[in-house]
Each structure stands twice: as C-alpha cells, then as structure tokens.
Design an enzyme around this catalytic site. Structure first.
Site, PDB file in Angstrom:
ATOM      1  CG  ASP A 200      -2.396   0.071   0.825  1.00  0.00           C
ATOM      2  OD1 ASP A 200      -2.681   0.309  -0.364  1.00  0.00           O
ATOM      3  OD2 ASP A 200      -3.250  -0.112   1.704  1.00  0.00           O
ATOM      4  CG  HIS A 232       5.685   5.431  15.526  1.00  0.00           C
ATOM      5  ND1 HIS A 232       5.837   6.695  15.004  1.00  0.00           N
ATOM      6  CD2 HIS A 232       4.886   5.577  16.604  1.00  0.00           C
ATOM      7  CE1 HIS A 232       5.154   7.565  15.736  1.00  0.00           C
ATOM      8  NE2 HIS A 232       4.568   6.906  16.713  1.00  0.00           N
ATOM      9  CG  ASN A 245      -2.981  -0.118  -3.848  1.00  0.00           C
ATOM     10  OD1 ASN A 245      -3.858  -0.269  -3.005  1.00  0.00           O
ATOM     11  ND2 ASN A 245      -1.692  -0.305  -3.595  1.00  0.00           N
ATOM     12  CB  VAL A 375       5.572  23.446  15.009  1.00  0.00           C
ATOM     13  CG1 VAL A 375       5.139  21.990  14.945  1.00  0.00           C
ATOM     14  CG2 VAL A 375       7.058  23.580  14.672  1.00  0.00           C
ATOM     15  CB  SER A 423       2.058   9.011  16.974  1.00  0.00           C
ATOM     16  OG  SER A 423       3.238   9.347  17.628  1.00  0.00           O
TER      17      SER A 423
END
Length: 491
Positions: A200, A232, A245, A375, A423
């Site tokens: 993927d 991660h 796909n 940021v 995350s």
C-alpha cells in the site's frame, strides 16, 4: 521511548577597514588573518564521549568554520555542520569541552544533546570528518502555476476502507471523490523509517528523497532509512498516503509522495542531532510538509533554565525556523501525557536516557518540536469526537485536532494494524495539508497552516470542562477545530 504511539543598508553592515570590489566584500589583511588563525587551545580532561549542539553567533560560512576549528582545539570533532543556521554538532570525550568552547569567539552557546554517554554502538560514535549535510543538495524548482483539481469521479473503495472511521470523520472519503492529491507534493515523515515494499506504500514512497539521519548526517542509502524495530513510521505514512490501489486501505492523500527520514534509533530515541539532520534534509530534498510524531529526547520538556537544554532547544528551533522560512509546513503531535501544555507544573519522565527525576517545569520548558513557533500542533480525538484520554491539550498551544484513537493503517511485513496516539492524529493533518498543497500549488507553509485553521470545523468544549478553555473557534482541546479534508479540496 519518545514516539507518541497511544508548536540597512550595505554600508552599515561592513566591518571597519573592509573594502567593496564589484559588490563583493573583500576582507582586509588583518581580517583575513583573524579568520584563518587557529582557535585557542583549551584544557582537555578525558572522560565519557558526549555529543553537543554548538550555536554560532552568526549563521554564515566564515563564523561556522571558525567554530569548527574551535571544536577541534577543545578536544572534539565535528559530526555535522549547518552554516545556513549557525549550528555545529560536535562530539568530544573532553569533560571540559562545553566550558572551554563556550568562551571561544563565534560561539553563542553549547549544550549536551543527551545525559547518557555516547555508546560505541551509537551511529554517531567516532565520526571524525565534518560534513555540511545540505550544501550539496539542490531544492527542487518552485511550482508557480496553480494546477487545479480533478472534477467529481467514481472511486472504487479499497477493501478495508470501511474500517477507517477516521477518514469519514474528516471528510477524506468525500474529498477523494474530487482528488486524491497531486504527485508533485512531498511529505517527509521524520520517524522510524517506512517499509518501502509495503503493497500500500511502494508506489508513493520516494526513495530518492529518503535518508537515514541516525548518525547526525543524512545517508541516502536504502538500508539507512528502512525500519528495523518499529512499525511507527510505516503506520504514520499509511495514514498520510496509502495508495488507492485495490489493496488494504487508503490514506488521506492517496496520490501524494512520502519520503522516509529516519530519526528514531533502534532503542526508540530521537536525539537532537538526528532531528536537526531530519529537518534540514527534508527541506533540502524538496519536502513541502514534514510530519513529526515524537518529542526530542532525552527531555520531554527542554527548559531555558538549564544551559544544556537551552542551547539544544535553540539549535533545534533554528532548524525548524529555517525550514519554515523556506516554505515548509511542519506538523507535530501534541503528546500523550494528558497534560495541559499551557499550564505546565511537573515532569517526572525525564531524562529518559538515564534516570528520570521529578522536577518542576514552567512556560520556559518546551516540548520540541511541538511547541516551537510556527509548528502546527495536533491533539487527538476519538470516534465520538471527544478528546482522546491520552492527548495533551492547552489553550494557545493546540492548533488543530484530528482522529488519533484506534487508527487502522499500514505496519511492517506488508500488514495492517490499529494504533492510538497523537502520533496517529498528526499524519491526518499532514495528509490534509498535502491535499491543500495539491489544490493551492502557490501556497507557502505558513499559508497552508492558515488554510488548515480556516477550514477546520469548530468543536466546542465539553460542558463543564474548565480545562478545555476558549471558544468553539479556538480552545485548548481542539484548537481551531477538527481538520477537514473535503473543504481542503473544494474551491
């Protein structure tokens, strides 16, 4: 473990006695001699090997070279040198290195990048040649033409898309009816590496723009940026750009490219020298956006009251600000300590490379890179739209929110798995930023950030929760609101 798995004129500038010839500043004989003379020798007492961030008073080649010589004279050697930001990464076993170097001409500050000695097995150990890590890299030509977007199209879902509650929550499934993004857009994933052979991801990983930074110097070899102990980075990359796909899942921007910039060691540490290398390499290799789902070790918060921590924070901030001035958008996870970052009181998890201590912290203590200026800092939400129980928060710190609980994405060995954490929230925002970059090709990083905030969907604070604070348009839990992929691709 610091990953988050669960923000004049020319004449006035000339030195006295210098002359200008055909617009070029020509130093006098005295200035030339000063620039080339050896740095003063300082006392050397051998001990543990340590790494240091050395900040130069002026970001230019001349001053940086002078500081490099001072590093050697103080019993050290240069790992990496960045004259464009005035930062030198050095290594020394001189226990008096910082004190001796701090008094040298051209040196603004010096700070140890960790509290544990550098082990012989560490990738930075024993590097002896100074390397200007980005001087030889050429940034791709700026795109000045707005490419527009595709019209409505029929999309055949990938097999597991129905399990991706997060994509529906931010309107990504609807956005894909318009566009999957532009292949010209590049998102650098500063993380543990990306499995380039994953079915993927293989089509969207730009191997020519990938590198490992664990040594403090960008290494473009394939092995240097492949993951070794952690899924991660591969999970993060899948959320951003898993390809449409007919296999597995689809990312927020299934047609954009991602690059692997490996900054996480096999032990799970992201040390400053690796992160600085990562930011500088990402910009030099043409990244439009970086995703940063980590905090920099060994301190969860780097405090101005400590000279080592203050110097390192300055060095990292210089790298971040440089990339942003060059047009890069940096997106970062807010962290998983369920902490009010606007009202810090105590840290009991740092330093994490030796023995953590309980210490008071305040506004002068910063989670980097998440709390650095410019940021985009991302909090995490659940499938019900609530703030995830683990997510950090804070009025004026959180910029935007995205799904981060129980996120299905790509993992090592060609597989798929569910993870939770800020995350996982951050790459949703990086993916939407990539869609925005696809539809607003002239936009700079700061303009992309403004668009992210303007197009986010306001989320009000929960009733009676004073910790949230603020208004629906800007509060401590969700910032400007939940990121919106559909609005990102609409004109």
């Amino acid at each position: 473990m610091s990953l988050y798995p669960v923000k004049a004129r020319l004449t006035a500038c000339l030195a006295v006695g210098a002359v200008v010839s055909f617009g070029i500043l020509v130093p006098t004989a005295a200035q030339a001699a000063e620039a080339t003379k050896p740095a003063p020798v300082v006392e050397i007492v051998r001990g543990d090997v340590m790494n240091y961030a050395v900040n130069v008073t002026r970001a230019n080649n001349g001053q940086t070279k002078k500081v490099e010589r001072a590093v050697v004279a103080a019993g050290g050697h240069v790992i990496a040198s960045y004259p464009q930001i005035g930062v030198v990464i050095a290594q020394s076993d001189n226990t008096l290195f910082r004190e001796g170097l701090a008094g040298q001409q051209g040196v603004e500050s010096v700070g140890a990048t960790r509290t544990a000695p550098v082990a012989p097995t560490d990738p930075t150990y024993g590097i002896v040649e100074p390397v200007a890590t980005t001087d030889s890299l050429q940034r791709r030509a700026a795109v000045t033409k707005d490419e527009g977007v595709e019209g409505h199209r029929e999309v055949v879902p990938d097999p597991s898309e129905s399990l991706q509650w997060d994509m529906a929550a931010i309107g990504a499934d609807q956005a894909h009816q318009i566009t999957d993004g532009d292949k010209k857009v590049l998102v650098a994933v500063l993380d543990s590496g990306i499995e380039a052979t994953h079915p993927d991801l293989a089509a969207n990983v730009d191997q020519s723009k990938s590198a490992g930074c664990l040594s403090g110097v960008a290494d473009g070899s394939y092995e240097s940026w492949q993951p070794t102990t952690s899924s991660h980075g591969t999970h993060v990359a899948g959320t951003i750009a898993a390809a449409r796909n007919g296999v597995g899942i689809a990312g927020v921007a299934p047609a954009v490219r991602v690059s692997a910039v490996k900054v996480v060691s096999d032990d799970g540490f992201i040390y400053p020298e690796a992160a600085i290398c990562g930011f500088m390499f990402a910009e030099a290799s043409g990244a439009d956006i970086t995703n940063n789902s980590y905090y920099i070790d060994p301190w969860q918060f780097w405090c101005d009251s400590d000279p080592d921590q203050r110097a390192v924070k300055t060095a990292v901030d210089r790298a971040v600000q440089y990339t942003q001035q060059k047009g890069v958008l940096n997106v970062a996870a807010a962290g998983n300590s369920a902490m009010d970052l606007a009202n810090k009181v105590e840290d009991d998890s740092s330093p994490n490379d030796t023995v953590p201590v309980v210490r008071p912290i305040d506004a002068g203590c910063t989670d980097i890179p998440a709390e650095l200026d410019g940021v985009v800092t991302v909090s995490s939400t659940t499938s019900t739209g609530a703030l995830s129980s683990f997510s950090n928060y804070g009025l004026g710190v959180i910029d935007i929110a995205a799904p981060g609980s129980a996120i299905l994405s790509t993992v090592l060995n060609g597989g798929y798995g569910t993870s939770s954490g800020t995350s996982m929230a951050s790459p949703h925002v990086a993916g939407v930023a990539a869609l925005l970059q696809s539809t607003h090709r002239r936009a700079t990083g700061s303009q992309l950030a403004d668009l992210l905030y303007a197009q986010a969907n306001d989320v009000a604070c929960p009733a009676g929760v004073t910790a949230c604070a603020g208004t629906p348009a800007d509060n401590g839990y969700f910032g400007a609101g939940l990121v919106d992929a559909l609005e990102a691709v609409q004109r």
